[in-house]
Structures are given as C-alpha cells and as structure tokens.
Write an enzyme that holds these catalytic residues in place. Structure first.
Site, short mmCIF file in Angstrom:
data_model
loop_
_atom_site.label_atom_id
_atom_site.label_comp_id
_atom_site.label_asym_id
_atom_site.label_seq_id
_atom_site.Cartn_x
_atom_site.Cartn_y
_atom_site.Cartn_z
N HIS A 106 0.81 -1.21 0.00
CA HIS A 106 0.00 0.00 0.00
C HIS A 106 0.85 1.27 0.00
O HIS A 106 0.34 2.35 -0.29
CB HIS A 106 -0.97 0.00 1.19
N ASP A 137 0.06 -7.65 1.27
CA ASP A 137 0.49 -6.26 1.52
C ASP A 137 2.02 -6.16 1.55
O ASP A 137 2.60 -5.52 2.42
CB ASP A 137 -0.10 -5.71 2.81
N SER A 217 4.88 1.80 8.16
CA SER A 217 4.50 0.69 7.28
C SER A 217 5.67 0.24 6.41
O SER A 217 6.30 1.05 5.73
CB SER A 217 3.34 1.11 6.38
#
Length: 443
Positions: A106, A137, A217
């Site tokens: 993402h 992801d 992230s």
C-alpha cells in the site's frame, strides 16, 4: 631437619632460607589472587550483558532500514480514464539483497515514482516496483540508481516469535524525519485478511503492543538477535490503543520465493468451500460424527470441486485436526483459523483432507488453487481500472475498488450479494457505471 640433627645452620644460610620463604608466600598470594580475580570479573559482566545484546541487534538493524518516498496517482473509478491528483506518501522498508528493498504494497500502490533513502544518507535512490502482492500487503523494490551502495542485509527469524517476547519496530513514522525505534512485546498470534474482512484470504498475523503509526508501514520488527520477526503493516482501526500488526517472517519469505520466479503473483490458495460450525449436538448426531470434530460444508468448489460436497464434515487438513469452531492447533495451546494451513502453501501443492461422509471417515488428496472470485477482493498495486465505452455507456467489471467508489447507503451491503444475485458461476459481472453524450444514446 636442623632441630632434629642438632646441627646449627650458618646465619647466612638461615637468612637466605627466610628470604626464600617470604618470596614463596608472596608468590602464592599472587597466584591465588590472579586465579580468583578472573572468576569474579567474569561473573559480573554476564549479568549486565543481556540488555546491550538486544540493543546491539537493533543497532545493527538500523543500518538496513530505508525511508521510502512514493509519488502516487490513484485512478478515479468514477472516470476510469482519469487520475486523481498526485500525492506524496512516505513509508519504510529494509534491504533483503544489495539491490532490493521490501516494503508494504500500500506504500507504493499506483506509484508513478519511488525512491528510497538509506539510513545515514542524504541521497534518495530511484527504484522500480519489481513484484507485489496486494493480499500479503508486500512489495519488492529494485534499485535502478547508478549509485554504489553496500547495505547490510537483514536475516529472517527461523520461527514464529513467542508470546511476550520483545520486538523493536524500526521505521520512519510521522512526527519527524529521522529513524525511530519503538519497543514492545508479541501479544497475540492470529489469522486475518490483511485487507479487512471479506477482502482476501486469511493469513497468519502477529499482533504487538508497539506503535505502528503512519510512515512505519514496511519497516522491520526485530527480535532480540536483530533478526526480522515480521514487517509492520497496520494498526488497529478501532478504539483500542497500542495494537499493531506484523506480516510474519514466514509470509515474507514465501513472498520472496515467488518473486524469484519473476512471474505475476498467482495469489493465495483457498479450499473453495463455505462452511458452518458443527457444535450443535443434534446436528452432530444427524451427521453421524460419533466423537469426531470438524466443520460442515455448505458449498464446495475451487480446489475441492469433485472431491468434497455439501454435507461433508472436514475433520482434518494437511494432517492437522480441525475443531468444531474451524480452528487448528498452532503450537501448544494456541489456536488459529484453519485457513492458515492453506494460505501458507503455494498454488499447485497437494494436501490431504480428511472428512466424514454419511458417518464414514475418508481422506482424499486436494491440489490447491487460487480462489475463484466473481468479484475480485483487491486490485494489484499497478493495476488501472479496465472499462469499455459502448454507445456512450461506460461499462466496468465489478471489483471491490469499484464498489467502494460507488457505494452508498441504499446499495447492497457487500459486492458478494450482487454476485450471488446476478452472477453465474465463472462469469464476469459487468456494471454500467455512467453515460456519456453520444449520437447513439441522444434523446
């Protein structure tokens, strides 16, 4: 001897003996002191080295972490030929080879430009997206910059982290430009869909109480040895605090093995069944379970098509007993969703499935396939919406991103409801999303 023999020794001889005796005493004292001191010194540092060892592992890991800068332009599903305005996104990542970086999918989704800045450097290196998996992801970046870098590569942990074991999440979260380390413990192991309920298959996930904020992230979570226990990818979206999630090291390594094949990700495996629990006593008697446990199949297709059928009770998968609530034993007393046994394997793998049919226990081999979804759950990282304009009518295949773009309070609660109502098995569902002015439809 002098006292016994009655012979008196000369004074010079007696003095020499006395000096030698004193020297021997001093030598013995010195030897005892030297023998005793190392044992005392060796014991003292061992009690204080435990904390520096963890710090040394994290300090070594810092050199392998990078800041990811991504310029994205997401497609407008309302006007699939157009893009939204460019947006700058920052994330984290780490080196897995001298030219490759792992980060979250993402972070680079719909990226038009991606660069990484190594720890301790002021230069941003240009990259390209080499491989990605939306369901996991995860994304793999290839550095295409001509700069010469020799980054240290992190090793992966060989097993799942134990509950309450310490982890340090390293990345570049909001609140500053420099690298940041947050420390916490492993609080839970579970299985969940990374994109949310109904958005893909369930994968193993590690829950921690360390902060996973925006910008972290893609950063690694390091164990006490400095090995990668997982990749930070999400924080809890509800009202609870201090809940973050990691992609386990085993899932990351499976992703990297697929990337070595240099093919488009085939997706995760699925049995292709719908099921319900078999905890009701009357239901169990009617199925003839007689002490066996398992889950009752209500729909069968995909990987088990032609092998299982509605009314069968799945009692084991890959040799692991399946409980009435659809869980399997992970280790010790820890239990997770049975889907973990499927998504941890590759497309094409064969597994044994045990099931009860008409009161008889049977075992059949099943070849694992990706799930057949009339409505794709997630879109690939570099995918633009496909569309056709026919007589001014804009037609698009139904997908989760398209559903999100047009969803309102009057619509169905889930795109799967639309698939069940209008779709036939194996057919693509196409939606008429808008109308453009055309001679064909004028008036």
């Amino acid at each position: 001897q002098t006292a016994v023999s009655g012979i008196r020794a000369p004074a010079s001889t007696t003095s020499g003996r006395r000096n030698r005796a004193v020297a021997m005493r001093l030598l013995c004292i010195l030897l005892v002191t030297r023998a005793w001191q190392p044992s005392r010194v060796a014991r003292r540092p061992s009690s204080i080295r435990a904390a520096p060892t963890e710090a040394e592992g994290v300090r070594k890991g810092l050199e392998s972490v990078v800041c990811v800068f991504s310029t994205t332009a997401a497609p407008d599903y309302g006007q699939p030929w157009a893009l939204y305005a460019e947006e700058d996104v920052t994330g984290s990542g780490f080196w897995v080879s001298p030219t490759q970086v792992v980060t979250n999918e993402h972070v680079i989704k719909h990226a038009r430009d991606v660069r990484v800045r190594p720890h301790g450097s002021a230069r941003k290196l240009k990259c390209r997206g080499a491989f990605a998996s939306a369901e996991r992801d995860l994304a793999l970046l290839e550095v295409v910059d001509d700069a010469i870098v020799k980054p240290p590569v992190l090793n992966f942990a060989r097993s799942l982290p134990e509950l309450y074991s310490a982890v340090a999440v390293v990345g570049y979260p909001l609140g500053g430009d420099n690298i940041c380390v947050t420390r916490g413990v492993v609080s839970r192991l579970d299985a969940m869909a990374y994109g949310g309920e109904g958005r893909g298959e369930r994968l193993l996930v590690v829950q921690i109480d360390a902060g996973v904020n925006s910008g972290t992230s893609g950063g690694p979570a390091l164990d006490e040895r400095g090995h990668v226990a997982g990749v930070a990818f999400s924080s809890y979206a509800g009202s609870a605090d201090n809940i973050g999630y990691l992609v386990p090291a085993s899932v990351v390594e499976a992703f990297l093995r697929e990337a070595e094949l240099n093919e488009r990700c085939p997706g995760l495996c699925a049995l292709g069944i719908s099921w319900q629990t078999a905890q009701n006593k009357a239901l169990r008697r009617s199925l003839g379970l007689r002490g066996a446990e398992g889950i009752l199949i209500t729909k069968a297709g995909g990987s088990v098509k032609g092998v299982l059928e509605p009314g069968d009770v799945v009692s084991s998968v890959a040799g692991a007993p399946v409980a009435d609530d659809g869980t399997i034993q992970l280790r010790g007393a820890e239990r997770v969703h049975v889907a973990h046994l499927i998504t941890s394997r590759r497309v094409g793998d064969e597994i044994d499935v045990g099931f009860v049919r008409a009161g008889a226990l049977r075992t059949e081999k099943v070849t694992l396939k990706p799930p057949a979804r009339p409505v794709p759950a997630v879109a690939e990282w570099d995918e633009s919406p496909s569309y056709v304009i026919l007589g001014g009518l804009v037609l698009q295949p139904l997908s989760a991103p398209l559903w999100d773009a047009f969803d309102d309070e009057e619509a169905y609660e889930d795109p799967g409801d639309v698939a069940a109502k209008y779709g036939a098995s194996g057919n693509e569902i196409v939606v008429w999303t808008s109308t453009l002015t055309s001679d064909a439809n004028y008036g």
